[in-house]
Design a protein around this motif. Structure first.
Motif, PDB file in Angstrom:
ATOM      1  N   PRO A  58       0.885  -1.210  -0.194  1.00 10.61           N
ATOM      2  CA  PRO A  58      -0.161   0.402  -0.044  1.00 10.61           C
ATOM      3  C   PRO A  58       0.638   0.735  -0.139  1.00 10.61           C
ATOM      4  O   PRO A  58       0.770   2.119  -0.834  1.00 10.61           O
ATOM      5  N   ASP A  59       1.887   1.202   0.918  1.00  7.09           N
ATOM      6  CA  ASP A  59       2.668   2.840   0.567  1.00  7.09           C
ATOM      7  C   ASP A  59       3.464   3.205  -0.407  1.00  7.09           C
ATOM      8  O   ASP A  59       3.587   3.657  -1.252  1.00  7.09           O
ATOM      9  N   ARG A  60       3.639   1.574  -1.318  1.00  6.18           N
ATOM     10  CA  ARG A  60       3.925   2.337  -2.682  1.00  6.18           C
ATOM     11  C   ARG A  60       2.993   2.420  -3.650  1.00  6.18           C
ATOM     12  O   ARG A  60       3.132   3.732  -4.213  1.00  6.18           O
ATOM     13  N   TRP A 109       0.320   4.267  -3.222  1.00  2.00           N
ATOM     14  CA  TRP A 109       0.396   5.479  -2.132  1.00  2.00           C
ATOM     15  C   TRP A 109       0.653   6.382  -2.814  1.00  2.00           C
ATOM     16  O   TRP A 109       0.792   8.001  -3.038  1.00  2.00           O
ATOM     17  N   HIS A 110       2.410   6.382  -2.821  1.00  2.00           N
ATOM     18  CA  HIS A 110       2.992   7.430  -3.483  1.00  2.00           C
ATOM     19  C   HIS A 110       3.046   7.173  -5.127  1.00  2.00           C
ATOM     20  O   HIS A 110       3.077   8.633  -5.169  1.00  2.00           O
ATOM     21  N   PRO A 128      -3.155   8.354   4.684  1.00  2.00           N
ATOM     22  CA  PRO A 128      -2.196   8.308   4.208  1.00  2.00           C
ATOM     23  C   PRO A 128      -1.656   6.278   3.901  1.00  2.00           C
ATOM     24  O   PRO A 128      -2.102   6.181   4.995  1.00  2.00           O
ATOM     25  N   GLY A 129      -1.500   5.941   2.695  1.00  2.00           N
ATOM     26  CA  GLY A 129      -1.629   4.423   2.734  1.00  2.00           C
ATOM     27  C   GLY A 129      -2.646   3.543   2.608  1.00  2.00           C
ATOM     28  O   GLY A 129      -2.349   2.630   2.812  1.00  2.00           O
ATOM     29  N   ALA A 130      -3.922   4.717   2.545  1.00  2.00           N
ATOM     30  CA  ALA A 130      -5.157   3.823   3.513  1.00  2.00           C
ATOM     31  C   ALA A 130      -6.256   4.893   1.753  1.00  2.00           C
ATOM     32  O   ALA A 130      -7.101   3.441   1.442  1.00  2.00           O
ATOM     33  N   PRO A 169      -4.272  -3.703   2.186  1.00  2.00           N
ATOM     34  CA  PRO A 169      -3.426  -4.725   2.397  1.00  2.00           C
ATOM     35  C   PRO A 169      -4.312  -5.968   1.619  1.00  2.00           C
ATOM     36  O   PRO A 169      -5.024  -6.987   2.500  1.00  2.00           O
ATOM     37  N   THR A 183      -1.883  -5.139  -3.197  1.00  2.00           N
ATOM     38  CA  THR A 183      -2.925  -4.407  -2.040  1.00  2.00           C
ATOM     39  C   THR A 183      -4.035  -4.117  -3.292  1.00  2.00           C
ATOM     40  O   THR A 183      -3.716  -4.633  -4.625  1.00  2.00           O
TER      41      THR A 183
END
Length: 170
Positions: A39-41, A43-44, A95-97, A121, A126
């Motif tokens: 998810p962080d990738r 989101w980026h 963030p991330g969600a 996740p 994701t």
């Protein structure tokens, strides 16, 4: 009391004409894709607006601060449709969600869209749930466009985001 053909109230007491009208003034377009990246990738890439022209076939340009209450500048290019620009207000930033905004034409009574990206996740990376709830008097007139070019644009963006974030994860 005996019910007649002209009685517009259902057995629970709700006015069926009113309920039908409200449902005709609301429409959802929901899409989903599994992305082979955390998810962080995802989101980026979702929030790196300056890179949108390089990869995003639907939202071809976006700018602004991702802060609840702030306005963004967004340019859409639905497949087979005309590009259009608007200034939605950011409604959710987790963030991330979750990222969400609301755009309007006229007032909310005329046409409003609550656009939402939700990242969950999963074992393979994701799940992106990408959709919009449209409300207002113009919904019945725009329903075909919402189910055609708008949905196609969401799906094209989803695939492009999956390709971009998935390439990073490899």
């Amino acid at each position: 009391m005996a019910r007649t053909r002209h009685d517009r109230t259902d057995p629970e007491g709700a006015d069926t004409t009113d309920r039908r009208m409200r449902s005709s003034l609301r429409h959802q377009v929901l899409t989903s894709i599994d992305i082979p990246a955390p998810p962080d990738r995802v989101w980026h890439h979702l929030t790196a607006f300056d890179a949108y022209p390089a990869w995003n076939p639907f939202i071809t340009d976006a700018s602004g601060v991702l802060r609840v209450g702030d306005r963004l500048q967004v340019r859409l290019h639905p497949p087979g449709g005309r590009p259009q620009s608007f200034r939605p207000r950011v409604t959710v930033v987790e963030p991330g969600a979750v990222l969400a905004w609301q755009g309007r034409i006229g007032g909310p009574w005329l046409f409003a869209g609550d656009h939402r990206f939700a990242l969950t996740p999963i074992a393979e990376g994701t799940r992106l749930d990408h959709g919009e709830t449209f409300t207002g008097l113009l919904v019945p007139l725009l329903r075909r466009s919402l189910d055609g070019p708008t949905r196609d644009g969401f799906e094209a963006m989803n695939r492009a985001l999956a390709d971009r974030a998935g390439a990073d994860a490899s």
